[in-house]
Motif scaffolding. Structure first.
Motif, mmCIF file in Angstrom:
data_model
loop_
_atom_site.group_PDB
_atom_site.id
_atom_site.type_symbol
_atom_site.label_atom_id
_atom_site.label_comp_id
_atom_site.label_asym_id
_atom_site.label_seq_id
_atom_site.Cartn_x
_atom_site.Cartn_y
_atom_site.Cartn_z
ATOM 1 N N HIS A 121 0.888 -1.138 0.138
ATOM 2 C CA HIS A 121 0.261 0.065 0.113
ATOM 3 C C HIS A 121 0.856 1.298 0.148
ATOM 4 C CE1 HIS A 121 -3.224 -2.587 0.479
ATOM 5 N NE2 HIS A 121 -2.738 -3.203 1.716
ATOM 6 N N ASP A 122 1.775 1.308 -0.771
ATOM 7 C CA ASP A 122 2.592 2.104 -1.005
ATOM 8 C C ASP A 122 2.235 3.290 -1.711
ATOM 9 O OD1 ASP A 122 5.353 3.732 -0.753
ATOM 10 O OD2 ASP A 122 5.948 2.529 -2.358
ATOM 11 N N LYS A 123 2.396 4.756 -1.389
ATOM 12 C CA LYS A 123 1.924 5.762 -2.166
ATOM 13 C C LYS A 123 2.614 5.927 -3.542
ATOM 14 C CE LYS A 123 -0.169 7.906 1.489
ATOM 15 N NZ LYS A 123 -1.700 8.216 1.419
ATOM 16 N N ILE A 124 1.929 6.350 -4.537
ATOM 17 C CA ILE A 124 2.367 6.266 -6.141
ATOM 18 C C ILE A 124 2.428 7.734 -6.415
ATOM 19 C CG2 ILE A 124 0.480 5.840 -7.327
ATOM 20 C CD1 ILE A 124 2.304 4.301 -9.195
ATOM 21 N N TYR A 125 3.612 8.346 -6.647
ATOM 22 C CA TYR A 125 3.773 9.637 -6.867
ATOM 23 C C TYR A 125 3.794 10.025 -8.439
ATOM 24 C CZ TYR A 125 4.337 10.117 -1.782
ATOM 25 O OH TYR A 125 4.005 10.227 -0.387
ATOM 26 N N GLY A 126 3.960 11.288 -8.676
ATOM 27 C CA GLY A 126 3.943 11.401 -10.179
ATOM 28 C C GLY A 126 5.545 11.063 -10.926
ATOM 29 N N VAL A 127 6.547 11.006 -10.056
ATOM 30 C CA VAL A 127 7.930 10.628 -10.601
ATOM 31 C C VAL A 127 7.798 9.169 -10.759
ATOM 32 C CG1 VAL A 127 10.230 10.423 -9.865
ATOM 33 C CG2 VAL A 127 8.888 12.433 -9.242
ATOM 34 N N LYS A 128 7.142 8.437 -9.956
ATOM 35 C CA LYS A 128 7.111 6.965 -10.057
ATOM 36 C C LYS A 128 6.138 6.781 -11.503
ATOM 37 C CE LYS A 128 7.333 5.091 -5.586
ATOM 38 N NZ LYS A 128 6.575 4.343 -4.512
ATOM 39 N N VAL A 129 4.878 7.282 -11.451
ATOM 40 C CA VAL A 129 4.258 7.355 -12.783
ATOM 41 C C VAL A 129 5.150 7.675 -14.088
ATOM 42 C CG1 VAL A 129 2.116 8.048 -13.994
ATOM 43 C CG2 VAL A 129 2.164 7.628 -11.601
ATOM 44 N N LEU A 167 6.029 4.840 -17.026
ATOM 45 C CA LEU A 167 5.445 4.982 -18.598
ATOM 46 C C LEU A 167 6.497 5.166 -19.461
ATOM 47 C CD1 LEU A 167 2.701 7.684 -18.094
ATOM 48 C CD2 LEU A 167 2.407 5.295 -18.522
ATOM 49 N N LEU A 168 7.811 5.813 -18.960
ATOM 50 C CA LEU A 168 8.852 5.713 -19.758
ATOM 51 C C LEU A 168 9.489 4.345 -19.995
ATOM 52 C CD1 LEU A 168 10.572 9.025 -18.481
ATOM 53 C CD2 LEU A 168 9.724 8.457 -20.827
ATOM 54 N N ALA A 169 9.487 3.588 -18.785
ATOM 55 C CA ALA A 169 10.263 2.136 -19.115
ATOM 56 C C ALA A 169 9.115 1.298 -19.718
ATOM 57 C CB ALA A 169 10.122 1.561 -17.504
ATOM 58 N N ILE A 170 7.908 1.308 -19.681
ATOM 59 C CA ILE A 170 7.146 0.845 -20.674
ATOM 60 C C ILE A 170 7.191 1.017 -21.954
ATOM 61 C CG2 ILE A 170 4.493 0.251 -21.021
ATOM 62 C CD1 ILE A 170 5.500 -1.312 -18.845
ATOM 63 N N TRP A 171 7.372 2.509 -22.285
ATOM 64 C CA TRP A 171 7.489 3.000 -23.699
ATOM 65 C C TRP A 171 8.733 2.247 -24.339
ATOM 66 C CZ3 TRP A 171 9.076 8.587 -24.817
ATOM 67 C CH2 TRP A 171 9.083 8.758 -26.134
ATOM 68 N N GLY A 172 9.751 2.090 -23.322
ATOM 69 C CA GLY A 172 11.028 1.529 -23.810
ATOM 70 C C GLY A 172 10.760 0.197 -24.216
ATOM 71 N N PHE A 173 10.354 -0.840 -23.472
ATOM 72 C CA PHE A 173 10.065 -2.064 -23.535
ATOM 73 C C PHE A 173 9.304 -2.200 -24.937
ATOM 74 C CE2 PHE A 173 7.598 -5.919 -22.854
ATOM 75 C CZ PHE A 173 8.732 -6.675 -22.831
#
Length: 89
Positions: free
Chosen positions: A40-48, A52-58
């Motif tokens: 239940h970790d908080k997700i912040y803008g930097v993580k998002v 997204l950049l990692a998924i785009w690269g993959f």
């Protein structure tokens, strides 16, 4: 840590260093998602943005392999066309 390093080195020797980096990035993108779901970790803008950049690269890596396979299939034909059992050059 040692097991992870051994797995990474084995992947480099078996496939390629680029593939090893791609798999490492994929694992790094899945880890924060699991942390959010399990701990239940908080997700912040930097993580998002990082996700997204990692998924785009993959996806870019997968798409480039698709294009390379299509080009290789076209290259294997050698410009020969088969129609009605005849070979045209």
């Amino acid at each position: 840590m040692a097991n992870s390093l051994h797995w990474h080195v084995g992947l480099v020797f078996e496939v390629s260093s680029l593939f090893s980096v791609v798999i490492g990035n994929l694992v790094l993108t899945i880890t924060p998602i699991l942390a959010v779901m399990v701990f239940h970790d908080k997700i912040y803008g930097v993580k998002v943005i990082a996700f997204l950049l990692a998924i785009w690269g993959f996806l870019s890596y997968i798409y480039q392999h698709y294009l390379d396979d299509q080009k290789a299939k076209e290259g294997k034909s050698g410009g020969l066309e088969v129609s009605n059992g005849e070979v045209e050059i």
